[in-house]
Design a protein around this motif. Sequence first.
Motif, short mmCIF file in Angstrom:
data_model
loop_
_atom_site.label_atom_id
_atom_site.label_comp_id
_atom_site.label_asym_id
_atom_site.label_seq_id
_atom_site.Cartn_x
_atom_site.Cartn_y
_atom_site.Cartn_z
N PRO A 71 0.83 -1.22 0.00
CA PRO A 71 0.00 0.00 0.00
C PRO A 71 0.85 1.25 0.00
N GLU A 72 0.32 2.32 -0.52
CA GLU A 72 1.02 3.60 -0.50
C GLU A 72 1.29 4.00 0.95
N PRO A 73 2.50 4.46 1.27
CA PRO A 73 2.85 4.76 2.67
C PRO A 73 2.03 5.90 3.26
N ALA A 74 1.87 5.86 4.57
CA ALA A 74 1.25 6.98 5.27
C ALA A 74 2.15 8.19 5.17
N GLU A 75 1.58 9.36 5.12
CA GLU A 75 2.35 10.59 4.92
C GLU A 75 3.32 10.87 6.05
N ASP A 76 3.05 10.34 7.25
CA ASP A 76 3.92 10.65 8.39
C ASP A 76 4.94 9.55 8.68
N ASP A 77 4.96 8.50 7.86
CA ASP A 77 5.85 7.37 8.13
C ASP A 77 7.07 7.43 7.20
N TYR A 78 7.96 8.38 7.51
CA TYR A 78 9.12 8.58 6.64
C TYR A 78 10.26 9.23 7.43
N VAL A 79 11.43 9.28 6.77
CA VAL A 79 12.58 9.93 7.36
C VAL A 79 12.34 11.44 7.31
#
Length: 353
Positions: A254-262
């Motif tokens: 699935p496309e990642p959640a907007e807040d789950d990133y570096v």
Amino acid sequence: MKQLISLFFATLAFACQLSAQTVERPYGYLYCHMSDKGEWTAYALSRDGVHYHDLLEGEEVYNTRALSRIEGGARDAFIARAADGKSFVMVTTDMCVKRSKQWYNYGIDLLKSNDLIHWTSVTFDFRNGPRTFSDPESPDVYNDYSKIVRVWAPQMIWDANHEWPDGTKGGYFVYYSLLNAEEDTYDRIFYSYADRSFTQLTKPQLLIDWGYATIDTDINYLASDGKYHLLIKKEGGKPGIFTTSAERLTGPYPEPAEDDYVDFEGNKKCEGPSAFQLIGDSTWRVAYVEYSSKPRRYRICKADQYLRNFHEPEDILGVDAPQHGSFLTLNKKEYRRLEKWSKRQLAKRKNSK
């Protein structure tokens, strides 16, 4: 009972995936990477996973022009222990911007070695179409392969459950981004399977298409939740390095959640993620290139046991020219062999001057 059965199969799947990655009596780490001094593969060693020292003073560890047969350059080196647990495999982007003067390329190189020193390779030029691949009669994702202009950042993971047409099992799941100049409007992630000998490759199949460009994918199986976790560079939507997961290696992711990133690098541009675990540690380290900094920086941050919640970034230490690469755990014999080899080669160079 259902939970116990699910846990059993998750553990079994994890064991199958680890068969190509585990090392007896782990001792240290190999950072195998593209050199920022040139388009070749370089090595660095570390005992703690943060402090490294270059081998061969950061120069190429094999004859790049001979083993990268399309452009004579190697980028984005990804290394792993082979399925037999004794030998090694590597995959690189066959590309040399210095010579071509453009950010286009046309294929990848599959390499193998028994000792991490002597390498052989097979080159796959995707422009040659169906005859390049081991399954020429399979469906094609493109009408015209000759228009492929990017085959970037290949990586791989051993899939013990993959079944070939003849009934044999086990193959390397090789994934990469592709761009066809006439049939694509942005880069997407595809995958192929390489056979156990690491000399044959199946036709590309689509893995990820979120409606915008994605490159630089890194996939790891996590025992913590029995899922495949994917790190990826998004070039569309909200750009950056994100993570997502799937029940199966082939997805769907699935496309990642907007807040789950570096997110702690602010507006600095990052790419080339590569995750690894320290010896005896259930949490993760994620390395990546911060390429908008001047000079460019190679960073390693921490993540939790689910390969999420990135934090505490720091620069890699001791490497003269770090760039997009990967990490491999070594035993003492392998570690010492590389150190001795580097010292011998440097002594030969000194004596020949």
